[in-house]
Design an enzyme around this catalytic site. Structure first.
Site, PDB file in Angstrom:
ATOM      1  N   SER A 295       0.868  -1.183   0.000  1.00 59.07           N
ATOM      2  CA  SER A 295       0.000   0.000   0.000  1.00 59.07           C
ATOM      3  C   SER A 295       0.896   1.221   0.000  1.00 59.07           C
ATOM      4  O   SER A 295       2.043   1.159   0.439  1.00 59.07           O
ATOM      5  CB  SER A 295      -0.863   0.020   1.264  1.00 59.07           C
ATOM      6  OG  SER A 295      -0.104   0.429   2.390  1.00 59.07           O
ATOM      7  N   ASP A 296       0.390   2.342  -0.490  1.00 55.82           N
ATOM      8  CA  ASP A 296       1.087   3.597  -0.232  1.00 55.82           C
ATOM      9  C   ASP A 296       1.011   3.824   1.284  1.00 55.82           C
ATOM     10  O   ASP A 296       0.280   3.138   1.999  1.00 55.82           O
ATOM     11  CB  ASP A 296       0.434   4.742  -1.005  1.00 55.82           C
ATOM     12  CG  ASP A 296       1.409   5.883  -1.256  1.00 55.82           C
ATOM     13  OD1 ASP A 296       2.381   6.018  -0.479  1.00 55.82           O
ATOM     14  OD2 ASP A 296       1.205   6.656  -2.215  1.00 55.82           O
TER      15      ASP A 296
END
Ligand SMILES: *[C@@H]1O[C@H](CO)[C@@H](O)[C@H](O)[C@H]1NC(C)=O
Ligand SMILES: *[C@@H]1O[C@H](CO)[C@@H](O)[C@H](O)[C@H]1NC(C)=O
Length: 775
Positions: A295-296
């Site tokens: 994920s960011d």
């Protein structure tokens, strides 16, 4: 007790020595000196990685498993597994952003290549590949020196530069899907250690791991109160198919990237990191992705807190792991995975699935093979960082990327021997730091533009003109006085990270504050027409200078990296002939009436929406995509194309696949299949001559346009580009291989790529060549 001074010094030396030895040891598993772990099957390098991962995961407790689902994964001491940090950055050189890399040991600086947008302006995929290779090597050296806790680098950033205001547009290779896709492939092959053509040099082992980000349709940070974390990008299937997705498909399918990052935003209501169709069906299923998906940073938490897409933290954890995400940059999965399993929202097998992907990448990096000093890449030492070769490459990229936008009456190049005095005016003139852009590492060397110019003309005076790049206050009189005394004036203006960066989009396309007034006043007072250098990522509307005869030359220098000042000085004084071409459209300032949140690529004439990028935008431009001058002149001609009539139907076994949609008959690319698409490729040969007086390296851009475009098809589309060196008077024939499936197809409104019948025109500057497609 008071220690004698010598004892104190000895103690400090010992402490430093211990610190030092600690930092020179890279972290690794399966130490052959450890009798407890070396017999584990997961340490047996002869077994396939799949088997080794299975063994390792089967040994972990649920708590140990959960601990590994976040970017800062702790050690598992009983198995001899050290901590691992997933988050490192290497956008245009190894960087200290993220938690993986530090520069506090034997390696304190690295090669800082130009910011990506300027490197893209070279239109030279082999150069992009060599930069990737150099970064991969320096990354390995940093790891071998014990200064990296991980080898997974979160680059390249391959979102389409959709809107000129985007603060992170500087990080991307621009607005064209073909260029961005080719950049992705070249960079990934280089950094991961494959050949330029994609051959595996190291039997599947990774020199360093690349990550295609941000998947997908992420290109807004913080505009007018709209923030990336909760932004829901409304994207049509048509735009996804031919604009937003192709770079990611190339990065995964052709580049064989070992990482993907899912983005903060939603697309059509679904947060990217919770989108099964995107992560699992498309990336892993259709594109054959083998790697890990991160994920960011905090992108999982925002699904719950900002998007409010889920009802509980546990449901959020279940959603992202079921969607196919593997590791969370942040702490959300550490906090809520146990309770998600306990509440039966999630099976432990979903955690195992993620761990397989994660440990497989660590093994492919060679981190489970015992002491890396004795392994592949183990001999890459600190002496391979900031080498002359890498620094020359940074210079080459800056030289070939810088774009000459205006050059009236051949003001440039300046003649080295005749000029006795120079004035450099502007807030970016004496600042080396601004040249390296964002996500930078500490550069091998720093040279301001001012210093570089002083090496050509000793008597060079400087005045910043503005208080800062925002130019909220201006010292016109002093700047004018400095300028008046000089033979020539170079104004170094533009932007910096205070104007455009992550979490900061622009509201205006003009130069900040009083910069325009300063340029105009100095140009008016100077003895000769002035030279305007724009240091910036995203485009600026400099129409005022374009049409002002007192501004003789304009250059776009991007953020040109550690050697950018030298490259620029070489160009101004004719030691290098500029050849860079703009990788983005430069829009006029009134483009800002278009909401940045509007993701549509295609124009909507009924509402006055102008569309975006050279492929669709139908309004006025300050400078076009692909624009860039040279000190030389080039002439082009089409020699041939074989064949120039394509009978696609004959290539197919069963003509029943022919569809009749719209008014033109068309053929879905998916029905043709890889083999027939390969067979349908053809060559176009073009002749290129340097008809000017100086040698130059110059990219040639080949476009195609449809003879009967519908109102939703691109105005034109780049189908190939090559950078060619030609001496004065030299002529060369260059072959472009064109794939109808890839280059001449169009997206339907349903997002299906089809090849339509009828004529296309190949375009090289003003020359055109017809190709007839018969179905
Ligand atoms: C996870 O828990 C820690 C410790 O309680 C807390 O500091 C952190 O903010 C939590 N993270 C998230 C994303 O909820
Ligand atoms: C302009 O930049 C200076 C220097 O960075 C800063 O101190 C100042 O606050 C800025 N002014 C505005 C209005 O943003």
């Amino acid at each position: 007790m008071l220690l004698p001074v010598t004892a104190l010094i000895n103690a400090i030396c010992l402490a430093l020595l211990l610190l030092h030895t600690e930092s020179t040891q890279p972290p690794f598993s399966c130490d052959s000196a450890n009798p407890q772990t070396k017999l584990f099957p997961f340490c047996q390098t002869k077994l396939p990685i799949r088997k080794r991962v299975q063994d390792l995961v089967s040994r972990l407790t649920l708590d140990e498993k959960i601990s590994q689902l976040v970017n800062s994964a702790p050690a598992i001491p009983r198995l001899g597994v050290p901590p691992y940090e997933w988050w490192s950055e290497a956008l245009h050189g190894v960087s200290g952003y993220g938690y993986g890399v530090t520069f506090n040991g034997r390696i304190s600086s690295v090669t800082s290549f130009p910011q990506v947008l300027l490197t893209a302006a070279t239109f030279d995929s082999h150069l992009w590949y060599r930069i990737g290779q150099a970064i991969g090597k320096e990354a390995r050296a940093v790891y071998n020196a014990g200064q990296a806790k991980g080898m997974t680098f979160w680059a390249p950033n391959i979102n389409i530069f959709r809107d000129p205001r985007w603060g992170r547009g500087q990080e991307t290779p621009g607005e064209d899907p073909l260029v961005v896709g080719n950049y992705a492939v070249a960079y990934v092959r280089g950094i991961q250690g494959d050949t330029f053509q994609g051959g595996k040099l190291n039997s599947g082992h990774l020199q360093a791991s690349a990550c295609c980000k941000h998947f997908t349709a992420y290109d807004l940070d913080n505009w007018n109160g709209v923030i990336r974390f909760g932004f829901n990008a409304q994207v049509t299937k048509q735009d996804l198919a031919d604009t937003y997705q192709p770079p990611f498909r190339s990065c995964v399918k052709d580049g064989k990237a070992s990482g993907i990052m899912c983005a903060y935003n939603s697309v059509n209501g679904v947060p990217n990191c919770a989108d099964y169709d995107l992560l699992t069906k498309t990336a892993r299923g259709e594109w054959g992705f083998h790697g890990y998906i991160t994920s960011d940073c905090d992108a999982v938490a925002v699904i719950y807190n900002v998007h409010k897409y889920t009802k509980s933290p546990e449901e959020t954890v279940a959603d992202v792991l079921k969607a196919g995400m593997d590791v969370n940059c942040g702490s959300f999965l550490k906090n809520y995975t146990k309770s998600a399993v306990q509440q039966k929202k999630l099976l432990e097998t979903a955690v195992d699935r993620a761990l397989h992907n994660l440990f497989a990448v660590r093994m492919r990096l060679g981190l489970f093979n015992g002491n890396p000093n004795n392994q592949l890449f183990g001999d890459i030492g600190p002496n391979q960082v900031c080498t002359q070769e890498h620094q020359d490459l940074a210079l080459e990229a800056a030289r070939n990327g810088i774009v000459l936008l205006k050059n009236s009456a051949k003001l440039l190049p300046l003649s080295k021997n005749k000029i006795t005095s120079l004035a450099v005016i502007g807030p970016n003139g004496n600042n080396a730091y601004v040249l390296v852009g964002n996500y930078e590492g500490p550069p091998c060397k720093s040279v301001e533009i001012l210093k570089a110019l002083q090496s050509y003309v000793k008597n060079t005076k400087f005045h910043p003109g503005c208080n800062a790049v925002n130019c909220t206050s201006v010292a016109i009189e002093d700047a004018v006085n400095t300028a008046k005394g000089a033979d020539y004036v170079v104004l170094v203006m533009g932007l910096d990270q205070s104007q455009e960066m992550e979490e900061r989009d622009r509201l205006y396309l003009t130069l900040p504050g009083q910069q325009e007034s300063l340029v105009t006043a100095v140009a008016k007072a100077a003895k000769k027409p002035v030279i305007l250098v724009l240091v910036c990522g995203g485009p600026v509307d400099v129409s005022f200078a374009k049409y002002n005869p007192q501004v003789g030359s304009i250059l776009w220098a991007g953020y040109p990296g550690e050697a950018g000042g030298i490259a620029l000085a070489e160009i101004l004084f004719g030691d290098h002939n500029p050849g860079g071409k703009l990788p983005v459209t430069w829009y006029p300032k009134d483009f800002t009436r278009v909401p940045m949140t509007d993701m549509r690529m295609r124009p909507e004439p009924s509402s006055g929406y102008p569309g975006r990028t050279y492929r669709f935008y139908n309004g006025k431009k300050v400078f076009e995509f692909g624009y860039g001058l040279s000190y030389s002149t080039y002439t082009y001609e089409f020699i041939s194309s074989t064949p120039n009539t394509l009978h696609l139907k004959q290539l197919l076994n069963s003509p029943t696949t022919i569809e009749s949609s719209s008014s033109l008959r068309s053929l879905p690319v998916s029905d043709m299949g890889a083999e027939i698409c390969e067979k349908a490729k053809f060559s176009a040969i073009v002749g290129i001559e340097n008809s000017g007086e100086v040698a130059g390296k110059h990219p040639f851009l080949l476009f195609a346009r449809h003879d009967r475009p519908s109102n939703r098809s691109p105005l034109k589309q780049l189908v190939g580009f090559q950078s060619v060196s030609l001496n004065s008077g030299e002529r060369r024939e260059v072959e472009f291989v064109i794939s109808p499936c890839e280059h001449l197809s169009t997206a339907t409104e349903d997002g299906l790529m089809v090849i339509e019948e009828g004529y296309r025109y190949l375009m090289l500057e003003d020359t055109e060549y017809p190709i007839n497609i018969v179905i």
